[in-house]
Enzyme design. Sequence first.
Site, PDB file in Angstrom:
ATOM      1  N   ASP A  71      47.043  52.653  42.358  1.00 41.26           N
ATOM      2  CA  ASP A  71      47.086  51.261  41.925  1.00 41.26           C
ATOM      3  C   ASP A  71      47.829  50.470  42.998  1.00 41.26           C
ATOM      4  O   ASP A  71      48.450  51.050  43.901  1.00 41.26           O
ATOM      5  CB  ASP A  71      47.797  51.162  40.573  1.00 41.26           C
ATOM      6  CG  ASP A  71      47.916  49.735  40.077  1.00 41.26           C
ATOM      7  OD1 ASP A  71      46.939  48.987  40.222  1.00 41.26           O
ATOM      8  OD2 ASP A  71      48.977  49.375  39.568  1.00 41.26           O
ATOM      9  N   LYS A  72      47.768  49.162  42.923  1.00 36.99           N
ATOM     10  CA  LYS A  72      48.448  48.337  43.925  1.00 36.99           C
ATOM     11  C   LYS A  72      49.707  47.703  43.360  1.00 36.99           C
ATOM     12  O   LYS A  72      50.805  47.993  43.798  1.00 36.99           O
ATOM     13  CB  LYS A  72      47.515  47.235  44.446  1.00 36.99           C
ATOM     14  CG  LYS A  72      48.158  46.376  45.529  1.00 36.99           C
ATOM     15  CD  LYS A  72      47.377  45.118  45.770  1.00 36.99           C
ATOM     16  CE  LYS A  72      47.502  44.165  44.605  1.00 36.99           C
ATOM     17  NZ  LYS A  72      48.881  43.646  44.428  1.00 36.99           N
ATOM     18  N   GLU A  76      52.414  31.424  43.979  1.00 35.65           N
ATOM     19  CA  GLU A  76      52.499  30.016  43.589  1.00 35.65           C
ATOM     20  C   GLU A  76      53.908  29.672  43.138  1.00 35.65           C
ATOM     21  O   GLU A  76      54.445  28.614  43.468  1.00 35.65           O
ATOM     22  CB  GLU A  76      51.500  29.726  42.463  1.00 35.65           C
ATOM     23  CG  GLU A  76      50.108  29.370  42.939  1.00 35.65           C
ATOM     24  CD  GLU A  76      49.402  28.433  41.978  1.00 35.65           C
ATOM     25  OE1 GLU A  76      49.655  28.539  40.770  1.00 35.65           O
ATOM     26  OE2 GLU A  76      48.625  27.595  42.438  1.00 35.65           O
ATOM     27  N   LYS A  80      45.111  23.378  49.654  1.00 41.34           N
ATOM     28  CA  LYS A  80      45.750  24.574  50.186  1.00 41.34           C
ATOM     29  C   LYS A  80      44.747  25.720  50.061  1.00 41.34           C
ATOM     30  O   LYS A  80      43.925  25.757  49.147  1.00 41.34           O
ATOM     31  CB  LYS A  80      47.040  24.916  49.441  1.00 41.34           C
ATOM     32  CG  LYS A  80      46.856  25.225  47.968  1.00 41.34           C
ATOM     33  CD  LYS A  80      48.191  25.528  47.308  1.00 41.34           C
ATOM     34  CE  LYS A  80      48.004  25.853  45.828  1.00 41.34           C
ATOM     35  NZ  LYS A  80      49.293  26.128  45.153  1.00 41.34           N
ATOM     36  N   LYS A 123      38.409  52.621  36.876  1.00 37.65           N
ATOM     37  CA  LYS A 123      39.303  53.441  37.697  1.00 37.65           C
ATOM     38  C   LYS A 123      39.104  54.919  37.383  1.00 37.65           C
ATOM     39  O   LYS A 123      39.019  55.748  38.289  1.00 37.65           O
ATOM     40  CB  LYS A 123      40.767  53.046  37.437  1.00 37.65           C
ATOM     41  CG  LYS A 123      41.163  51.665  37.935  1.00 37.65           C
ATOM     42  CD  LYS A 123      42.647  51.431  37.698  1.00 37.65           C
ATOM     43  CE  LYS A 123      43.089  50.071  38.220  1.00 37.65           C
ATOM     44  NZ  LYS A 123      44.546  49.850  38.034  1.00 37.65           N
ATOM     45  N   ASP A 168      46.619  51.944  34.294  1.00 34.96           N
ATOM     46  CA  ASP A 168      46.432  53.102  35.163  1.00 34.96           C
ATOM     47  C   ASP A 168      46.350  54.415  34.383  1.00 34.96           C
ATOM     48  O   ASP A 168      46.148  55.472  34.977  1.00 34.96           O
ATOM     49  CB  ASP A 168      47.584  53.204  36.176  1.00 34.96           C
ATOM     50  CG  ASP A 168      47.739  51.942  36.998  1.00 34.96           C
ATOM     51  OD1 ASP A 168      46.706  51.400  37.431  1.00 34.96           O
ATOM     52  OD2 ASP A 168      48.874  51.483  37.177  1.00 34.96           O
TER      53      ASP A 168
END
Length: 1436
Positions: free
Chosen positions: A524-525, A692, A761, A1003, A1027
């Site tokens: 996972d990140k 943000e 932006k 996943k 996960d």
Amino acid sequence: MAPKRKSRIGLWYDKLAAFNVESLFSRKRQPGPPRSVFVHEDLPADYYDKKQRVRKDRIYATNQVITSKYTIITFLPRNLLEQFRRVANCFFLAIAILQFFSLFSTVSPGLVILPLLIVLAITALKDGYEDIKRHQSDRRVNYSQVRLLAGGDWANANAMEPKSKTFVRGFVPKFIRRPKKRKGSAKAIEETEVLERGAPPEGIASEARAREERAPDLPADEYDGIEYDDEMPLEEGGGLFHHYGSKRPHWKLSTWEDLKVGDFVKIMDNESIPADVLICATSEEENVAFIETKNLDGETNLKSRSAASALTHLRTAKECADRRNAFRVDCDRPDTNLYKLNAAVVTPGEQKTPVDIGMLLLRGTVLRNTTWAIGVVLYTGQDTKIVMNSGDTPSKRSKVERQMGPQVFINLGILGAMSVALGIADAILEQRYFPLGAPWLYDDTHTSDNPHINGLITCIFAAITFQNIVPISLYISIEFVRTVQALWIYFDKEMYYAKTDQSTLARSWNLSDDLGQIEYIFSDKTGTLTQNAMAFRQCSIAGRAYKGDSETIPSEGELKEDPFAPQRHSGDSDSATASGSAQRSGFVSQLPLDTKQPGSDPSSTDKFATPNPLTAAGVGLADGVLQNWHDKILEGDIKSAVAVDADSDVANYAHARALQGFWLTLALCHTVIAAVDPETHLIRYKAQSPDEAALVQAAADVGFVFLGREKEVLSVRTPFSENIDRYELLNVLEFNSSRKRMSVVLRKLDDEDRRYILFTKGADNVIFERLGKGKDELKEITEDHLGDFASEGLHDEYAEWSARYYEASIALDNREEQIDAACEELEHDLILLGATAIEDRLQDGVPETIADLKEAGIKIWVATGDKLETAIAIGHSASLIGRDDNIIIVRGGGETGRAVYEQMLAAVDEFFPESGILSEKGIQENIQSDLNPHGPYQLQRVNTGHTSIVGPDNGKRSGGYVLVIDGGALNEALGDDLHKQLLLRLATQCQGVICCRVSPLQKALVVRLVKDGLGVMTLAIGDGANDVSMIQAADVGVGISGEEGLQAVNSSDYAIAQFRFLKRLLLVHGHWSYARNGTMIVNFFYKNFMCIGVLWWFQIYCAWSSQYVFMYDYLLFWNSFWTILPVIAMGLFDRIADDHVLMALPELYSHSRQGEYFSVKLFAQYMLDGAYQSVIIFFFTLYTYFSTTSRTDGIDVYLYEFSSTMAIVAVMIATIFVGVNIYTWTGWVFFSLGIEILLIWVFTAVYSAIKPSWFPTYTYGNNVFLFHSAYYWLSMLLVIPLALLPRIGAKAYKFMFHPSDLDRVRFLHKMYPNHDFKADKEHGGMNYLKQAVDTTRGARGLSLLRRTTSTRPRMASRTDMSTGLRSTHTGFDFAMEENGVALRRLQSNLSSRSQPVEHKRRRSLLHSIGRSIRRKRAPTTLPEEDENSSPSPPKT
């Protein structure tokens, strides 16, 4: 690498080994048909059967979730069935049963079955303990609290299944039955996060908070969990909880497991959602709710949800309980898609209102920034999306254990052959010699003893005699060794995280050797690779760089790379640059002194009222932001800019306006919420993405404080104005993955000209394309542009554009495309104000860990719920994507995009034409060609057209390839075997794969695709509930106890605190454990086969009667005392190489990863060793002795004198042989080897000296002749060297002429104990050592890894196979919620307003910002040497 193909026998065995015992005891509930949820309505007649009972398909799943495996009733049979999946256990049971018959009995039957009972009992206790923990976790979730509607006329007619009973007494804590205020209880409960069932810690202790908030003055023991919307006192008329009061509609605190489909629930801020709930109303304007979905998709940014428009009047318990508010909700059948829901609210007049996923609160999410939300339950328990995406709790078996199965079968085959051979030989001999009157066959005429059946008896008895060929003690030894190996992992100080006081924990003790065979890692990140926190690092405004004060940025040692390198550009919420950590600053941005605070008595305010940000005391640090940002130079420039007017120097005036425009862009161009903490009275920004929040926080830190939004009016306080500036929000041009930017159109209120302003932006490439002139001239002309911006007008252009935009926003056909086109019309000729550098910090050591794991030969795949660009940015910063790598992008095929299969075909054809994939069976048939004109898919090269900016060398760069595929494409690619085959073949050609926008179930499917398709060992690592499925699907699951709770940890096999510990867990402990266990097992088989071999050769001399040559005591204690300690010591203390060597040279892991320490080939080698040694032991001892004794008086003492010599020699050879195979001789190894030899000698001496008056023995007096006999010592000196010679000679030959990498490093470490192996890694690693150490084979060329990188870093190129576009990746980093409810609500409000009225043309300002910055990294050059030169000696 093509998928491995197995034989029919292998496939048959795999099916047998994969037999799932759980399927006999539990059946997964199948999703029912589309459902209708009735509220205040009776069930229709077709819901009932003939007996007026609700039909089974209309009975909904209970909200009780059970992940435990056993009950008291099913524990014994289910656990025994699981254990008897081991063939060896079945064999031992059969042997034990046979010995209960007197005909086959050797010793007491109870003594025979005792070892098997011990093995079964130990395993059952371990399994039972693990399941008790699951019961406790289930109980915590199922007894969590939720507010249900009760009282009044409320009755729920929807039918539910009864709750399951586990027959385990459910201890219900007192705080649940009758809540009491406990010190620290809330924290304790929050820390017990639950197994994969979506119960975040915020939802566990909700009742304690509710009691404190709703009835703070009521004694805890009198609080009954009743709440009223009007805050009326709980005590009424006749006393506490009067019966009239209890009939009033109210909210009753109940347990999650009592929740039913159709129930109304009220959820408070920061509470978790107990089921899939349709929103009726919320406390916010226009009934918007904000949720945190990190337990579902891993994203930490807030998502907005809105209420169903037909139900917004249901805002109180009274209105919800009113039967006049009847309706039903027609829904889809339960499914796993987290992003899809088709439903409709149907009122009594059959008026339908559509419902989509944006109106649903999913179980596992957490309500944020919303005081309360009321909803109706649509799906419960097994039907909720998070549970359907979660896999069942698996029973994992290690690969070594699975490989032992065939080896046990081989041994059983040998045993069967030996038994049958003895039975046949004995039958033949008896039938031949009985008629001749053989004296040993005297009286063999009885039915129980005759030549015709004795062969069968001998065959069975032989199986008992040779049963040790499958040692039951092996399984006990393995369990013991693995348990101690788990302790080694736990006590390893190198994997201890002091910050959280957490050691690495092995939750599954039987998988330690699997850690040494990992070939693929799925990670996972968010929270796994990154810290889930942002830091504003630097900014560039009108050509001036502001890098922040030193105290707000990491030290030079921590910030290893230039933050402006092309890894992180401001925008996307989940990118990263450098490793390191920073503590959150305690700074609070103070508002001016004239800001009024709430009343002096905080308790006098209504705690449920929304505080006004305009009266806040200051600005606190936003969640997800590491620290405040300050720059003294910038502060000075702003102070100077405030005093500048239009008559000042043009350059100073331009820079002043640039400063104002830049920080206004950060303060106004966003969807951040300014919330006031009711306790501290400070503004805390709540953002949809952490970056943000970091941008708005940075603006506030320098004085541009965003004070919130009131409908379409934005308020901001700036240093350039004494009063609060107010801006009218006219349009929001929202972010999506194709636009890669966000814009707002504002008009300043309370201003004379009320000019229009456009703030933008986004990613650097999309901003540069829309600047007024070529980007090469940006630095020179930016100040000139800023000097002239006041003269540009936007009024007429905006009036015309707004009408076109309005028409596009209400279009029924191609609405998204028309809106994008309209946005393009306005976003042009922009002026670059500046750029930002934001860091989403990786966890410490992540890039180095990933680089070393890749060097170890492990392929790393990242599966994340984040957007494509975010995943790519993390890939760069985490070393998953190199600078010279090429990125292949495969996206979900749509109406305008190419089919996923075509994209994959094109990628293979363009980048891997020589791989042979396109000619493989199953793929070639689907390609349209001259030979196959009817193929369904066309094969064509990507047409880059004018969009290519990397040239024709894309795909020819020196680096490798990385495949990036999104969830939409995966949904198609995993849909059938045709797509799976091509996806797997394409992915295996790439160095890494990044899967983005994937659901938890996807996943798991990706993991299974690789695990089953390639037959490789997989490891999955994550930290959140999303996960869990992936962790359970992999061979080894690793959970990180991070920011997302402990769901992943509770369902994992190993729990670590930091991703960097994974390197040591695999390269050291995994390598050690696999080498130890593998060699221990083959040595175990060897020593038993050698012993059985000696018995077998004796059958030649005992008429094949299956008699023992040894005294039975030697055989009985063979595995218990004589030979057990050396193999245990091997499993506990052997080290294939020292830990610092394995960490410094990751390439050594390839020996473990390739399975060198345990295989059928290695097993056969050791069995041949055992067979050879048995021949040497038996025959050399037999022919050394003239007879069976050394006595000279002519009296033979049976055969136990010379057989005792065999037994002692066999034990000594087995002990020394195991010692020869141990690489590291510690004190414990010396002790274990010495004690075994000493023990057999002492036993023989003492046992032979026992007098018959004590108890009879067959060897009394043996010691008098044995140890004085020259035959004994001659056998010892002759047999032991000859038996060990082949093994020692083979090891010496291999070390001298064919040394392995491990041989080299062991030799080097032995000769130079202080050698620095890290320095060798810098010079080429093992390729360098091969030359430096192996001098017998001459010098070799240096490693290919030692190539010199280009002096000019080259950006990784990317090819989008969906659109055919190529581009150079520059680290784009910008993300927002796409199609979020908050943005759609703003768009709806703004679009529904009347068209703008014509005004007098005035001077207006066109502001824009490109939130990106190019970050250049200093090139790293490895030393280059002449391949023909002699290698320099290793450093010492």
